[in-house]
Design a protein around this motif. Sequence first.
Motif, PDB file in Angstrom:
ATOM      1  N   ARG A 118      54.821 155.135  67.350  1.00 17.38           N
ATOM      2  CA  ARG A 118      54.000 154.033  67.908  1.00 17.38           C
ATOM      3  C   ARG A 118      54.765 153.293  68.998  1.00 17.38           C
ATOM      4  NH1 ARG A 118      53.211 154.633  62.781  1.00 17.38           N
ATOM      5  NH2 ARG A 118      51.090 154.820  61.906  1.00 17.38           N
ATOM      6  N   GLU A 119      56.045 153.659  69.150  1.00 18.00           N
ATOM      7  CA  GLU A 119      56.922 152.970  70.105  1.00 18.00           C
ATOM      8  C   GLU A 119      56.869 151.460  69.885  1.00 18.00           C
ATOM      9  OE1 GLU A 119      55.811 155.981  73.647  1.00 18.00           O
ATOM     10  OE2 GLU A 119      57.606 154.761  74.034  1.00 18.00           O
ATOM     11  N   GLU A 120      56.978 151.074  68.617  1.00 20.84           N
ATOM     12  CA  GLU A 120      57.038 149.653  68.244  1.00 20.84           C
ATOM     13  C   GLU A 120      58.464 149.320  67.821  1.00 20.84           C
ATOM     14  OE1 GLU A 120      52.684 148.234  66.655  1.00 20.84           O
ATOM     15  OE2 GLU A 120      53.965 149.194  65.161  1.00 20.84           O
ATOM     16  N   ALA A 121      59.060 148.357  68.535  1.00 19.37           N
ATOM     17  CA  ALA A 121      60.431 147.947  68.235  1.00 19.37           C
ATOM     18  C   ALA A 121      60.391 146.526  67.685  1.00 19.37           C
ATOM     19  CB  ALA A 121      61.288 148.007  69.486  1.00 19.37           C
ATOM     20  N   PHE A 122      60.695 146.401  66.400  1.00 15.68           N
ATOM     21  CA  PHE A 122      60.737 145.101  65.738  1.00 15.68           C
ATOM     22  C   PHE A 122      62.184 144.619  65.812  1.00 15.68           C
ATOM     23  CE2 PHE A 122      56.502 145.418  63.849  1.00 15.68           C
ATOM     24  CZ  PHE A 122      56.293 146.784  63.812  1.00 15.68           C
ATOM     25  N   CYS A 123      62.395 143.495  66.462  1.00 11.86           N
ATOM     26  CA  CYS A 123      63.757 143.053  66.792  1.00 11.86           C
ATOM     27  C   CYS A 123      64.017 141.626  66.325  1.00 11.86           C
ATOM     28  CB  CYS A 123      63.963 143.079  68.307  1.00 11.86           C
ATOM     29  SG  CYS A 123      63.660 144.668  69.076  1.00 11.86           S
ATOM     30  N   GLY A 127      68.657 133.320  64.052  1.00 13.52           N
ATOM     31  CA  GLY A 127      68.468 132.012  64.666  1.00 13.52           C
ATOM     32  C   GLY A 127      67.620 132.025  65.914  1.00 13.52           C
ATOM     33  N   GLN A 128      67.164 133.228  66.351  1.00 17.33           N
ATOM     34  CA  GLN A 128      66.384 133.302  67.590  1.00 17.33           C
ATOM     35  C   GLN A 128      65.033 133.983  67.385  1.00 17.33           C
ATOM     36  OE1 GLN A 128      68.745 134.636  70.990  1.00 17.33           O
ATOM     37  NE2 GLN A 128      70.605 133.912  69.994  1.00 17.33           N
ATOM     38  N   GLY A 129      64.588 134.050  66.146  1.00 16.24           N
ATOM     39  CA  GLY A 129      63.266 134.601  65.879  1.00 16.24           C
ATOM     40  C   GLY A 129      63.237 136.118  65.794  1.00 16.24           C
ATOM     41  N   ALA A 130      62.070 136.595  65.368  1.00 18.85           N
ATOM     42  CA  ALA A 130      61.820 138.045  65.274  1.00 18.85           C
ATOM     43  C   ALA A 130      60.684 138.372  66.235  1.00 18.85           C
ATOM     44  CB  ALA A 130      61.434 138.416  63.853  1.00 18.85           C
ATOM     45  N   TRP A 131      60.777 139.516  66.875  1.00 22.10           N
ATOM     46  CA  TRP A 131      59.857 139.828  67.980  1.00 22.10           C
ATOM     47  C   TRP A 131      59.389 141.266  67.922  1.00 22.10           C
ATOM     48  CZ3 TRP A 131      58.761 135.763  71.298  1.00 22.10           C
ATOM     49  CH2 TRP A 131      59.602 134.654  71.187  1.00 22.10           C
ATOM     50  N   LEU A 132      58.156 141.470  68.359  1.00 17.03           N
ATOM     51  CA  LEU A 132      57.616 142.808  68.644  1.00 17.03           C
ATOM     52  C   LEU A 132      57.184 142.741  70.101  1.00 17.03           C
ATOM     53  CD1 LEU A 132      56.646 145.654  67.933  1.00 17.03           C
ATOM     54  CD2 LEU A 132      54.528 144.616  67.038  1.00 17.03           C
ATOM     55  N   GLY A 133      58.030 143.240  70.983  1.00 19.71           N
ATOM     56  CA  GLY A 133      57.794 143.033  72.411  1.00 19.71           C
ATOM     57  C   GLY A 133      57.832 141.542  72.723  1.00 19.71           C
ATOM     58  N   GLU A 134      56.759 141.054  73.357  1.00 19.29           N
ATOM     59  CA  GLU A 134      56.695 139.627  73.711  1.00 19.29           C
ATOM     60  C   GLU A 134      56.121 138.779  72.577  1.00 19.29           C
ATOM     61  OE1 GLU A 134      58.724 140.442  76.736  1.00 19.29           O
ATOM     62  OE2 GLU A 134      57.970 138.381  76.596  1.00 19.29           O
ATOM     63  N   ARG A 135      55.662 139.457  71.533  1.00 20.70           N
ATOM     64  CA  ARG A 135      54.985 138.735  70.439  1.00 20.70           C
ATOM     65  C   ARG A 135      56.005 138.250  69.399  1.00 20.70           C
ATOM     66  NH1 ARG A 135      51.806 141.791  65.760  1.00 20.70           N
ATOM     67  NH2 ARG A 135      51.818 140.122  64.193  1.00 20.70           N
ATOM     68  N   ARG A 136      56.020 136.942  69.166  1.00 28.29           N
ATOM     69  CA  ARG A 136      56.908 136.403  68.120  1.00 28.29           C
ATOM     70  C   ARG A 136      56.279 136.699  66.774  1.00 28.29           C
ATOM     71  NH1 ARG A 136      60.924 131.372  68.244  1.00 28.29           N
ATOM     72  NH2 ARG A 136      61.792 131.650  66.148  1.00 28.29           N
ATOM     73  N   ALA A 190      59.449 145.359  58.231  1.00 23.70           N
ATOM     74  CA  ALA A 190      58.964 144.958  59.560  1.00 23.70           C
ATOM     75  C   ALA A 190      57.510 144.500  59.473  1.00 23.70           C
ATOM     76  CB  ALA A 190      59.108 146.122  60.541  1.00 23.70           C
ATOM     77  N   TYR A 191      56.737 145.179  58.641  1.00 25.40           N
ATOM     78  CA  TYR A 191      55.311 144.816  58.507  1.00 25.40           C
ATOM     79  C   TYR A 191      55.143 143.496  57.772  1.00 25.40           C
ATOM     80  CZ  TYR A 191      54.028 149.543  60.126  1.00 25.40           C
ATOM     81  OH  TYR A 191      53.874 150.701  60.864  1.00 25.40           O
ATOM     82  N   VAL A 192      56.043 143.190  56.835  1.00 30.10           N
ATOM     83  CA  VAL A 192      56.011 141.841  56.221  1.00 30.10           C
ATOM     84  C   VAL A 192      56.302 140.802  57.309  1.00 30.10           C
ATOM     85  CG1 VAL A 192      57.129 140.259  54.594  1.00 30.10           C
ATOM     86  CG2 VAL A 192      56.656 142.626  53.909  1.00 30.10           C
ATOM     87  N   ALA A 193      57.300 141.055  58.124  1.00 33.99           N
ATOM     88  CA  ALA A 193      57.652 140.110  59.201  1.00 33.99           C
ATOM     89  C   ALA A 193      56.485 139.920  60.163  1.00 33.99           C
ATOM     90  CB  ALA A 193      58.882 140.611  59.954  1.00 33.99           C
ATOM     91  N   ALA A 194      55.733 140.993  60.399  1.00 33.71           N
ATOM     92  CA  ALA A 194      54.621 140.940  61.366  1.00 33.71           C
ATOM     93  C   ALA A 194      53.336 140.423  60.738  1.00 33.71           C
ATOM     94  CB  ALA A 194      54.386 142.333  61.958  1.00 33.71           C
ATOM     95  N   GLY A 195      53.348 140.179  59.440  1.00 29.48           N
ATOM     96  CA  GLY A 195      52.139 139.710  58.760  1.00 29.48           C
ATOM     97  C   GLY A 195      51.123 140.814  58.516  1.00 29.48           C
ATOM     98  N   ARG A 196      51.550 142.078  58.673  1.00 30.58           N
ATOM     99  CA  ARG A 196      50.621 143.196  58.464  1.00 30.58           C
ATOM    100  C   ARG A 196      50.431 143.479  56.978  1.00 30.58           C
ATOM    101  NH1 ARG A 196      52.789 147.523  63.090  1.00 30.58           N
ATOM    102  NH2 ARG A 196      52.068 146.324  64.903  1.00 30.58           N
TER     103      ARG A 196
END
Length: 266
Positions: A118-123, A127-136, A190-196
């Motif tokens: 899916r070319e999804e990078a969860f980063c 202290g600086q948040g978690a991101w999927l691309g530009e989405r916090r 990662a899906y817990v972090a993304a709310g999926r």
Amino acid sequence: MLPELKDVLALARGAGEILRDFYDRPLTVEHKGAVDLVTESDKASEAYLLGEIRRRWPGQAILAEESGAHTGQGEALWLVDPLDGTTNFAHGPPIFSVSVAVAVGGVVQLGVGYDPLREEAFCATRGQGAWLGERRLQVGRASALVESLLVTGFPYDQGSNPDNNLNYFKHLVVRSRGMRRLGSAALDLAYVAAGRVDGYWEIRLQPWDVAAGMLLVEEAGGRVTRLNGEPDVLRQPCSVLAANPALHGLLRQEIEAVRAQAETGV
Ligand code: LIP
């Protein structure tokens, strides 16, 4: 010199490219255990990751799934799962990831969970948040089990060890809105972090499975502990319970109820 998040992301993407090349091709599958597989794609991905880490950050310690612990100097430790979801990869379900984390002084500071298909990078950077691309990323808001979609997994010794998570699974599946077993701990987190998904738990994992994902969940406002509520998730064998704070508490209560029932036999 410590890596930056962009460096860890670049490594994960490079390993993901290797996995994409191998995916859907005939694979040589070896056994580390009865149902614990390893393929040439696991090894090729790990060889790439370790080669790059050693070239750019020589002397830093590494803990990697296929080659184990590599000692180093200084306080940095790389935690590398070159292919998380090997069973899916070997059989076909398109659910697997690369997980790379960097801990300093025993505390995870950088983490990337990368889904190469899916070319999804969860980063995340601590202290600086978690991101999927530009989405916090933000964990879900489910505040009742019956509103929650849960995900879990089962240890590789599931067939020989009666303490194999089926007790918790049986108790929670009928109390939730739904239950999934996706096959990649790093993506589960990662899906817990993304709310999926709303909550995840699993027992007898390894530090490389969970190090990046636990930082993602924490930086997305979630809570991550061992199943018994203790904080040292990375202590082997790792157990993990991850959810938004309200649901984490509810899951802890249900897990304790299962434990108490087992101990008292009632
Ligand atoms: C897997 C995890 C999965 C767990 C498996 C195994 P691997 O990691 O992602 O959640 O249930 O037992 O630990 O071995 O594919 O890197």
